[in-house]
Design a protein around this motif. Structure first.
Motif, PDB file in Angstrom:
ATOM      1  N   ARG A  32       0.842  -1.190   0.000  1.00  0.00           N
ATOM      2  CA  ARG A  32       0.000   0.000   0.000  1.00  0.00           C
ATOM      3  C   ARG A  32       0.874   1.236   0.000  1.00  0.00           C
ATOM      4  NH1 ARG A  32      -3.576   0.617   4.995  1.00  0.00           N
ATOM      5  NH2 ARG A  32      -3.535   2.801   4.440  1.00  0.00           N
ATOM      6  N   HIS A  33       0.388   2.269  -0.658  1.00  0.00           N
ATOM      7  CA  HIS A  33       1.087   3.546  -0.718  1.00  0.00           C
ATOM      8  C   HIS A  33       0.073   4.634  -0.408  1.00  0.00           C
ATOM      9  CE1 HIS A  33       4.592   1.585  -2.438  1.00  0.00           C
ATOM     10  NE2 HIS A  33       3.727   0.875  -3.150  1.00  0.00           N
ATOM     11  N   ASP A  34       0.180   5.180   0.798  1.00  0.00           N
ATOM     12  CA  ASP A  34      -0.775   6.182   1.247  1.00  0.00           C
ATOM     13  C   ASP A  34      -0.473   7.541   0.641  1.00  0.00           C
ATOM     14  OD1 ASP A  34      -2.410   4.623   3.048  1.00  0.00           O
ATOM     15  OD2 ASP A  34      -0.613   4.433   4.278  1.00  0.00           O
ATOM     16  N   PRO A  35      -1.538   8.335   0.405  1.00  0.00           N
ATOM     17  CA  PRO A  35      -1.313   9.680  -0.142  1.00  0.00           C
ATOM     18  C   PRO A  35      -0.582  10.545   0.878  1.00  0.00           C
ATOM     19  CG  PRO A  35      -3.599   9.410   0.488  1.00  0.00           C
ATOM     20  CD  PRO A  35      -2.935   8.073   0.662  1.00  0.00           C
ATOM     21  N   ARG A  36       0.183  11.482   0.370  1.00  0.00           N
ATOM     22  CA  ARG A  36       0.875  12.406   1.268  1.00  0.00           C
ATOM     23  C   ARG A  36      -0.127  13.290   1.975  1.00  0.00           C
ATOM     24  NH1 ARG A  36       5.791  14.824  -2.260  1.00  0.00           N
ATOM     25  NH2 ARG A  36       6.837  12.852  -2.647  1.00  0.00           N
ATOM     26  N   GLN A  37       0.157  13.537   3.225  1.00  0.00           N
ATOM     27  CA  GLN A  37      -0.685  14.451   3.987  1.00  0.00           C
ATOM     28  C   GLN A  37      -0.244  15.874   3.703  1.00  0.00           C
ATOM     29  OE1 GLN A  37      -3.321  13.471   5.778  1.00  0.00           O
ATOM     30  NE2 GLN A  37      -2.866  11.387   5.121  1.00  0.00           N
ATOM     31  N   ALA A  38      -1.194  16.766   3.609  1.00  0.00           N
ATOM     32  CA  ALA A  38      -0.872  18.173   3.364  1.00  0.00           C
ATOM     33  C   ALA A  38      -0.121  18.740   4.569  1.00  0.00           C
ATOM     34  CB  ALA A  38      -2.144  18.963   3.125  1.00  0.00           C
ATOM     35  N   THR A  39       0.962  19.433   4.291  1.00  0.00           N
ATOM     36  CA  THR A  39       1.732  20.039   5.380  1.00  0.00           C
ATOM     37  C   THR A  39       1.388  21.510   5.544  1.00  0.00           C
ATOM     38  OG1 THR A  39       3.543  20.445   3.843  1.00  0.00           O
ATOM     39  CG2 THR A  39       3.656  18.433   5.172  1.00  0.00           C
ATOM     40  N   THR A  40       0.870  22.111   4.489  1.00  0.00           N
ATOM     41  CA  THR A  40       0.430  23.498   4.585  1.00  0.00           C
ATOM     42  C   THR A  40      -0.996  23.588   4.065  1.00  0.00           C
ATOM     43  OG1 THR A  40       1.264  24.021   2.381  1.00  0.00           O
ATOM     44  CG2 THR A  40       2.758  24.413   4.232  1.00  0.00           C
ATOM     45  N   PHE A  41      -1.722  24.488   4.615  1.00  0.00           N
ATOM     46  CA  PHE A  41      -3.111  24.690   4.239  1.00  0.00           C
ATOM     47  C   PHE A  41      -3.299  26.131   3.782  1.00  0.00           C
ATOM     48  CE2 PHE A  41      -3.009  21.346   7.440  1.00  0.00           C
ATOM     49  CZ  PHE A  41      -3.680  20.331   6.774  1.00  0.00           C
TER      50      PHE A  41
END
Length: 124
Positions: free
Chosen positions: A99-108
């Motif tokens: 599995r390869h999880d999507p990157r989490q946003a570090t900036t909003f």
């Protein structure tokens, strides 16, 4: 003459199928699969593991020869998302997929940008 059953729907098929596919499980276990998580098969499955796979597991593995998102996979194998998540958990535990999880946003985006977007949408 065929006998009619309450558990069989001519258009939808057996009504207990999804329950039977997951062994009654409704959650994939400790490992949740996001809609955007990509899965890919690891290649050849050894004989002992192959004997434990249901046709739906095999269909998932066949489609996951190249990386595919969980949402797209559910569509291709024509199964409900919840069922696919449970079956993916089985395959992950058996070591047949990665599995390869999507990157989490570090900036909003800042509040001013969001307000500008909302204002623009309301102006239409």
């Amino acid at each position: 003459m065929t006998e009619a059953h309450d558990w069989l729907d001519a258009e939808a098929g057996p009504l207990v199928r999804n329950f039977a596919l997951t062994g009654g499980r409704t959650r994939p276990g400790a490992t949740a699969f996001d809609l955007l998580t990509y899965v890919v098969g690891i290649g050849e499955v050894d004989e002992e593991v192959a004997l434990r796979l249901h046709p739906e597991h095999r269909a998932i593995l066949a489609r996951a020869e190249t990386p595919v998102s969980v949402a797209e996979l559910a569509s291709h194998v024509n199964l409900p998302l919840g069922v696919v998540r449970v079956l993916l958990h089985d395959l992950l535990e058996l070591g047949t997929i990665e599995r390869h999880d999507p990157r989490q946003a570090t900036t909003f985006p800042d509040d001013e940008l969001l307000k500008a977007v909302i204002h623009g949408l309301r102006a239409r």
